[in-house]
Design a protein around this motif. Structure first.
Motif, PDB file in Angstrom:
ATOM      1  N   LEU A  43       0.831  -1.206   0.000  1.00 48.74           N
ATOM      2  CA  LEU A  43       0.000   0.000   0.000  1.00 48.74           C
ATOM      3  C   LEU A  43       0.865   1.255   0.000  1.00 48.74           C
ATOM      4  N   LEU A  44       1.954   1.239   0.759  1.00 49.54           N
ATOM      5  CA  LEU A  44       2.848   2.398   0.778  1.00 49.54           C
ATOM      6  C   LEU A  44       3.589   2.574  -0.547  1.00 49.54           C
ATOM      7  N   LEU A  45       3.995   1.468  -1.168  1.00 51.44           N
ATOM      8  CA  LEU A  45       4.742   1.555  -2.420  1.00 51.44           C
ATOM      9  C   LEU A  45       3.880   2.022  -3.587  1.00 51.44           C
ATOM     10  N   PHE A  46       2.692   1.448  -3.725  1.00 43.87           N
ATOM     11  CA  PHE A  46       1.869   1.730  -4.897  1.00 43.87           C
ATOM     12  C   PHE A  46       0.820   2.804  -4.665  1.00 43.87           C
ATOM     13  N   GLY A  47       0.372   2.974  -3.450  1.00 39.37           N
ATOM     14  CA  GLY A  47      -0.672   3.948  -3.176  1.00 39.37           C
ATOM     15  C   GLY A  47      -2.049   3.341  -3.378  1.00 39.37           C
ATOM     16  N   ALA A  48      -3.036   3.959  -2.752  1.00 40.04           N
ATOM     17  CA  ALA A  48      -4.391   3.425  -2.783  1.00 40.04           C
ATOM     18  C   ALA A  48      -5.033   3.572  -4.160  1.00 40.04           C
ATOM     19  N   LYS A  49      -4.631   4.568  -4.925  1.00 41.14           N
ATOM     20  CA  LYS A  49      -5.244   4.797  -6.236  1.00 41.14           C
ATOM     21  C   LYS A  49      -4.768   3.800  -7.282  1.00 41.14           C
ATOM     22  N   ARG A  50      -3.535   3.345  -7.182  1.00 42.67           N
ATOM     23  CA  ARG A  50      -2.981   2.466  -8.209  1.00 42.67           C
ATOM     24  C   ARG A  50      -3.185   0.988  -7.912  1.00 42.67           C
ATOM     25  N   LEU A  51      -3.556   0.630  -6.695  1.00 42.89           N
ATOM     26  CA  LEU A  51      -3.744  -0.781  -6.344  1.00 42.89           C
ATOM     27  C   LEU A  51      -4.868  -1.464  -7.133  1.00 42.89           C
ATOM     28  N   PRO A  52      -6.041  -0.852  -7.308  1.00 46.79           N
ATOM     29  CA  PRO A  52      -7.080  -1.537  -8.094  1.00 46.79           C
ATOM     30  C   PRO A  52      -6.656  -1.798  -9.541  1.00 46.79           C
ATOM     31  N   ASP A  53      -5.959  -0.847 -10.143  1.00 49.13           N
ATOM     32  CA  ASP A  53      -5.482  -1.050 -11.514  1.00 49.13           C
ATOM     33  C   ASP A  53      -4.445  -2.166 -11.573  1.00 49.13           C
ATOM     34  N   ALA A  54      -3.563  -2.213 -10.592  1.00 46.31           N
ATOM     35  CA  ALA A  54      -2.549  -3.262 -10.557  1.00 46.31           C
ATOM     36  C   ALA A  54      -3.199  -4.623 -10.352  1.00 46.31           C
ATOM     37  N   ALA A  55      -4.186  -4.708  -9.489  1.00 44.97           N
ATOM     38  CA  ALA A  55      -4.884  -5.971  -9.242  1.00 44.97           C
ATOM     39  C   ALA A  55      -5.658  -6.407 -10.487  1.00 44.97           C
ATOM     40  N   ARG A  56      -6.273  -5.448 -11.174  1.00 44.30           N
ATOM     41  CA  ARG A  56      -7.007  -5.767 -12.395  1.00 44.30           C
ATOM     42  C   ARG A  56      -6.062  -6.307 -13.465  1.00 44.30           C
ATOM     43  N   GLY A  57      -4.912  -5.662 -13.618  1.00 42.81           N
ATOM     44  CA  GLY A  57      -3.923  -6.129 -14.589  1.00 42.81           C
ATOM     45  C   GLY A  57      -3.374  -7.498 -14.240  1.00 42.81           C
ATOM     46  N   LEU A  58      -3.143  -7.740 -12.968  1.00 42.33           N
ATOM     47  CA  LEU A  58      -2.667  -9.054 -12.521  1.00 42.33           C
ATOM     48  C   LEU A  58      -3.709 -10.127 -12.796  1.00 42.33           C
ATOM     49  N   GLY A  59      -4.978  -9.801 -12.562  1.00 41.20           N
ATOM     50  CA  GLY A  59      -6.055 -10.751 -12.833  1.00 41.20           C
ATOM     51  C   GLY A  59      -6.150 -11.098 -14.309  1.00 41.20           C
TER      52      GLY A  59
END
Length: 83
Positions: free
Chosen positions: A17-33
């Motif tokens: 959460l500290l590295l990516f931030g709250a705004k970028r986590l959903p996009d990163a999770a979507r891309g990983l999925g």
């Protein structure tokens, strides 16, 4: 033992959460999925293609004469001298 695992997961989640931030986590999770879905479909396609590849007869490949950069055939004595 479960308590230690829970603490480790919480620490890892906080670091992410500290590295990516709250705004970028959903996009990163979507891309990983999406990546995992593509990987899974490719693996299943390879498994279905696999029996066809094993039933094919092996092929032999005949090698032609070895040529140098000028296109002339290389003899065995010439290759020994050059090395």
């Amino acid at each position: 033992m479960l308590e230690n695992r829970t603490l480790e997961i919480v620490i890892i989640a906080a670091v992410v959460l500290l590295l990516f931030g709250a705004k970028r986590l959903p996009d990163a999770a979507r891309g990983l999925g999406k990546s995992l879905r593509i990987f899974k479909s490719e693996v299943s396609a390879m498994k279905t293609d696999s029996p066809q590849a094993t039933t094919a007869a092996p092929r032999s490949v005949a090698a032609g004469p070895i040529k140098d950069v000028t296109g002339h055939p290389v003899t065995e004595s010439a290759s020994i001298i050059q090395s």
